[in-house]
Design a protein around this motif. Structure first.
Motif, PDB file in Angstrom:
ATOM      1  N   ALA A 521       0.858  -1.178   0.000  1.00 39.41           N
ATOM      2  CA  ALA A 521       0.000   0.000   0.000  1.00 39.41           C
ATOM      3  C   ALA A 521       0.895   1.229   0.000  1.00 39.41           C
ATOM      4  CB  ALA A 521      -0.908  -0.005   1.220  1.00 39.41           C
ATOM      5  N   ASP A 522       0.375   2.319  -0.509  1.00 40.90           N
ATOM      6  CA  ASP A 522       1.160   3.541  -0.581  1.00 40.90           C
ATOM      7  C   ASP A 522       1.566   3.986   0.830  1.00 40.90           C
ATOM      8  OD1 ASP A 522       2.345   5.690  -1.994  1.00 40.90           O
ATOM      9  OD2 ASP A 522       0.729   6.989  -1.265  1.00 40.90           O
ATOM     10  N   GLY A 523       2.870   4.280   0.984  1.00 38.66           N
ATOM     11  CA  GLY A 523       3.371   4.751   2.264  1.00 38.66           C
ATOM     12  C   GLY A 523       3.809   3.661   3.217  1.00 38.66           C
ATOM     13  N   ASP A 524       3.716   2.401   2.801  1.00 37.88           N
ATOM     14  CA  ASP A 524       4.213   1.312   3.654  1.00 37.88           C
ATOM     15  C   ASP A 524       5.695   1.532   3.979  1.00 37.88           C
ATOM     16  OD1 ASP A 524       1.872  -0.058   3.821  1.00 37.88           O
ATOM     17  OD2 ASP A 524       2.446  -1.702   2.469  1.00 37.88           O
ATOM     18  N   VAL A 525       6.056   1.252   5.228  1.00 37.30           N
ATOM     19  CA  VAL A 525       7.462   1.284   5.634  1.00 37.30           C
ATOM     20  C   VAL A 525       7.917  -0.157   5.837  1.00 37.30           C
ATOM     21  CG1 VAL A 525       9.114   2.032   7.375  1.00 37.30           C
ATOM     22  CG2 VAL A 525       7.216   3.529   6.723  1.00 37.30           C
ATOM     23  N   VAL A 526       8.828  -0.591   4.989  1.00 39.95           N
ATOM     24  CA  VAL A 526       9.371  -1.949   5.079  1.00 39.95           C
ATOM     25  C   VAL A 526      10.726  -1.876   5.773  1.00 39.95           C
ATOM     26  CG1 VAL A 526      10.081  -3.999   3.819  1.00 39.95           C
ATOM     27  CG2 VAL A 526       8.158  -2.627   2.986  1.00 39.95           C
ATOM     28  N   THR A 527      10.899  -2.667   6.808  1.00 36.75           N
ATOM     29  CA  THR A 527      12.137  -2.703   7.585  1.00 36.75           C
ATOM     30  C   THR A 527      12.746  -4.089   7.488  1.00 36.75           C
ATOM     31  OG1 THR A 527      11.196  -1.101   9.131  1.00 36.75           O
ATOM     32  CG2 THR A 527      13.149  -2.315   9.854  1.00 36.75           C
ATOM     33  N   VAL A 528      14.082  -4.152   7.387  1.00 33.54           N
ATOM     34  CA  VAL A 528      14.775  -5.430   7.456  1.00 33.54           C
ATOM     35  C   VAL A 528      15.810  -5.357   8.571  1.00 33.54           C
ATOM     36  CG1 VAL A 528      16.506  -4.791   5.710  1.00 33.54           C
ATOM     37  CG2 VAL A 528      16.019  -7.210   6.178  1.00 33.54           C
ATOM     38  N   ALA A 539      17.733  -1.610   8.277  1.00 35.56           N
ATOM     39  CA  ALA A 539      17.537  -0.672   7.159  1.00 35.56           C
ATOM     40  C   ALA A 539      16.051  -0.649   6.846  1.00 35.56           C
ATOM     41  CB  ALA A 539      18.342  -1.100   5.938  1.00 35.56           C
ATOM     42  N   GLU A 540      15.592   0.455   6.279  1.00 29.38           N
ATOM     43  CA  GLU A 540      14.183   0.540   5.948  1.00 29.38           C
ATOM     44  C   GLU A 540      13.975   1.279   4.628  1.00 29.38           C
ATOM     45  OE1 GLU A 540      12.386   2.524   9.271  1.00 29.38           O
ATOM     46  OE2 GLU A 540      12.525   4.473   8.304  1.00 29.38           O
ATOM     47  N   SER A 541      12.812   1.032   4.055  1.00 26.67           N
ATOM     48  CA  SER A 541      12.440   1.663   2.790  1.00 26.67           C
ATOM     49  C   SER A 541      10.960   2.016   2.843  1.00 26.67           C
ATOM     50  CB  SER A 541      12.719   0.714   1.617  1.00 26.67           C
ATOM     51  OG  SER A 541      12.318   1.290   0.402  1.00 26.67           O
ATOM     52  N   THR A 542      10.626   3.220   2.428  1.00 29.46           N
ATOM     53  CA  THR A 542       9.222   3.646   2.349  1.00 29.46           C
ATOM     54  C   THR A 542       8.740   3.473   0.913  1.00 29.46           C
ATOM     55  OG1 THR A 542       9.536   5.244   4.131  1.00 29.46           O
ATOM     56  CG2 THR A 542       7.621   5.548   2.695  1.00 29.46           C
ATOM     57  N   ILE A 543       7.645   2.751   0.776  1.00 30.21           N
ATOM     58  CA  ILE A 543       7.139   2.415  -0.558  1.00 30.21           C
ATOM     59  C   ILE A 543       6.193   3.507  -1.045  1.00 30.21           C
ATOM     60  CG2 ILE A 543       5.975   0.677  -1.974  1.00 30.21           C
ATOM     61  CD1 ILE A 543       8.559  -0.259  -0.650  1.00 30.21           C
ATOM     62  N   THR A 544       6.458   4.007  -2.223  1.00 23.42           N
ATOM     63  CA  THR A 544       5.554   4.940  -2.908  1.00 23.42           C
ATOM     64  C   THR A 544       4.853   4.186  -4.027  1.00 23.42           C
ATOM     65  OG1 THR A 544       6.987   6.822  -2.420  1.00 23.42           O
ATOM     66  CG2 THR A 544       5.365   7.090  -4.202  1.00 23.42           C
ATOM     67  N   VAL A 545       3.545   4.090  -3.931  1.00 25.18           N
ATOM     68  CA  VAL A 545       2.752   3.345  -4.920  1.00 25.18           C
ATOM     69  C   VAL A 545       2.241   4.318  -5.981  1.00 25.18           C
ATOM     70  CG1 VAL A 545       0.655   1.989  -5.289  1.00 25.18           C
ATOM     71  CG2 VAL A 545       2.126   1.558  -3.281  1.00 25.18           C
TER      72      VAL A 545
END
Length: 561
Positions: A521-528, A539-545
């Protein structure tokens, strides 16, 4: 200490022979060297006289009441071309523990026993070696306490200039040796030069032990271990008994914060021979203190059946040295340059944020300007720190230099952590070293002030230089901006033991895979979160849909050229 002079550190070494005669070093510890305190083969040592004292504690490993069968020296290197002359050795028992002998040679030897008068041919060697002179039934007997040793040399054949011999030495006792030398055949009547540097000597004695296995050495690759790296423990044992041995067994045990065990078997070990074993690479999963213990089976001499060392494991610092007190200092005297230690990155990237340097205690360093430098495998400077003016409070301490910006080093890549020494007068030697000095190749280097091609050293001691590192981690998404309703694959840096993926703080996947795919979904923050040998990073990445725009008739617009 200078990079170009003959006074360097070296490794203490116990030499054995078979057997029933053994050769023992005195003092047992020889983490220094000198080219000046015993015959070096040059014309400047045409005539030489010296006397020194060996303390009771330094003779404790020798059998009580021994008669010396041979006398010799341990060398860090011999002469470049043949050299030699006549040599005399004198011995005397004493209750003294400091050198109280007269500086007048005739007076000093008047109460001593002459045990050798004959040729001394210095060994021709670029490597560590030794020499033993047979005493052929000398009337001297060691009765306990201290021991005075005096020697006199009259050179007749001389080595080429610059090809002098160097001796393993001990420098713990001030004014323990008095010496006089001459470039002529006239012997000095006095030995007025006083020094703490005593050559390590060798006494051959009757072997009192029929069965004697010895743990001669135990060492870890890293004295201060960063858990991102795997360690390597080496063990050296020797057969110091009278007879050859079969089925020789030894073991290494790691206890404390981590545990490990390995048994070793040598099918045949001749009398007087040694064998070195290397443990399988050790991956430590917990930080803290380990105790590494090496043992051999019980025998006639239990005093040498075990050795142990301590290891400190963290997720911060890596250094080849441990907390053993520093021995000496290395530097460019009044010049400038970079002294550095080479490290190889682990199988994952690292981010180096700082360099720690043990500053030698020499007071000439006060007021001098230094800084840290990080160099890549080609010798190019890739990291710098602000300059520091050394103060008296820095002497004898570790000084941490924070880099101007963290530097990422690729997995398995070489990197050099170093100290930039700026020119100053009087000369100074700011980098402290740990014994032993005879070290493996490709570890210690010097560079010019701007880097470039390095010069390797193997006999200047291990520099007290370490690096501060964290795991290098990146999280990439493909595609970068997925279309609404379509999947995205997030891939983390490879090489770690474990990956935990979270979406908006909720765990969604954990295991060995470094990739996670889902429909975002737009704005999801994925962390590993990754872990290697107990050291973690996030580390993390914010997803822009990218949204899909739909017209009222239900059809998407045609592509516009």
């Amino acid at each position: 200490m200078r990079l170009t002079l003959g006074l360097v550190l070296l490794i203490a070494c116990f030499a054995v022979r078979g057997q029933p005669v053994i050769v023992e070093p005195v003092p047992p510890s020889a983490p220094a060297s000198s080219e000046l305190r015993a015959p070096n083969g040059l014309t400047s040592h045409t005539s030489l006289r010296a006397h020194m004292i060996l303390r009771t504690s330094e003779l404790a490993h020798l059998p009580a009441g021994f008669n010396p069968l041979s006398f010799g020296f341990n060398y860090i290197y011999g002469v470049a071309t043949p050299a030699g002359g006549n040599f005399k050795v004198y011995l005397e028992n004493t209750p003294d523990q400091t050198n109280q002998k007269s500086q007048t040679w005739a007076t000093a030897i008047s109460t001593m026993t002459l045990v050798y008068d004959g040729p001394l041919n210095l060994p021709v060697s670029d490597d560590a070696t030794s020499i033993d002179l047979p005493l052929n039934g000398s009337p001297f007997t060691y009765t306990g306490g201290g021991l005075y040793v005096a020697y006199e040399y009259a050179g007749t054949t001389f080595a080429q200039s610059g090809g002098q011999a160097g001796y393993r030495s001990n420098s713990e006792l001030a004014a323990s040796l008095f010496m006089g030398s001459s470039g002529t055949t006239t012997m000095p009547a006095t030995v007025a030069t006083s020094t703490a540097f005593r050559p390590q000597v060798r006494f051959g004695v009757a072997n009192p032990f029929v069965v004697d296995l010895s743990v001669d050495a135990l060492a870890a690759k890293y004295g201060t271990l960063h858990a991102l790296w795997e360690d390597e423990v080496t063990l050296t044992i020797s057969n110091r008994g009278h007879h050859d041995r079969t089925d020789v067994q030894a073991q290494v045990q790691v206890t404390g914060a981590n545990t490990a065990h390995q048994d070793f078997v040598e099918p045949f070990l001749a009398a007087g021979a040694s064998q070195t074993f290397v443990m399988a690479p050790l991956a430590y999963l917990s930080t803290g203190t380990n105790t590494v213990t090496a043992t051999v089976a019980a025998d006639d001499n239990p005093a040498n059946n075990e050795r142990e060392i301590a290891q400190q494991v963290s997720c911060d610092v890596l250094a080849y040295v441990d907390e053993t007190p520093a021995f000496d200092g290395i530097g460019f005297n009044t010049g400038s340059g970079i002294l550095a230690v080479r490290y190889e990155a682990p199988p994952v990237p690292i981010v180096v944020s700082a360099i720690s340097v043990g500053i030698h205690s020499g007071t000439n360093s006060v007021g001098k300007t230094v800084a840290a430098r990080l160099l890549d495998g080609d010798g190019q400077v890739i990291g710098t720190s602000p300059s520091v003016v050394l103060e008296s409070s820095h002497l004898g301490e570790w000084l941490e230099f924070t880099l101007d910006a963290p530097v990422t080093i690729a997995a398995d890549a070489d990197v050099y952590a170093g100290l930039l020494q700026n020119a100053g007068s009087p000369g100074y030697f700011p980098v402290a070293t740990n014994p032993p000095a005879d070290i493996a190749p490709n570890l210690v280097y010097s560079f010019g002030t701007t880097g470039g091609t390095g010069t390797m050293y193997t006999s200047l001691g291990m520099l007290r230089i370490g690096l501060h590192a964290t795991p290098g981690l990146a999280l990439d998404s493909v595609p970068v901006s997925p279309v609404e309703g379509s999947p995205v694959t997030l891939t983390a840096t490879a090489g770690y033991d474990d990956y935990q993926f979270l979406v908006n703080g909720q765990a969604v996947q954990q295991g060995a895979s470094n990739a996670y795919a889902y429909v975002p979904a737009d704005g999801d923050v994925v962390t590993v979160v990754v872990v290697r040998n107990g050291c973690g990073e996030t580390a993390e990445s914010t997803i822009t849909v990218t949204p899909v725009h739909v017209f009222s008739d239900g059809f998407e617009p045609a592509d516009t050229p």
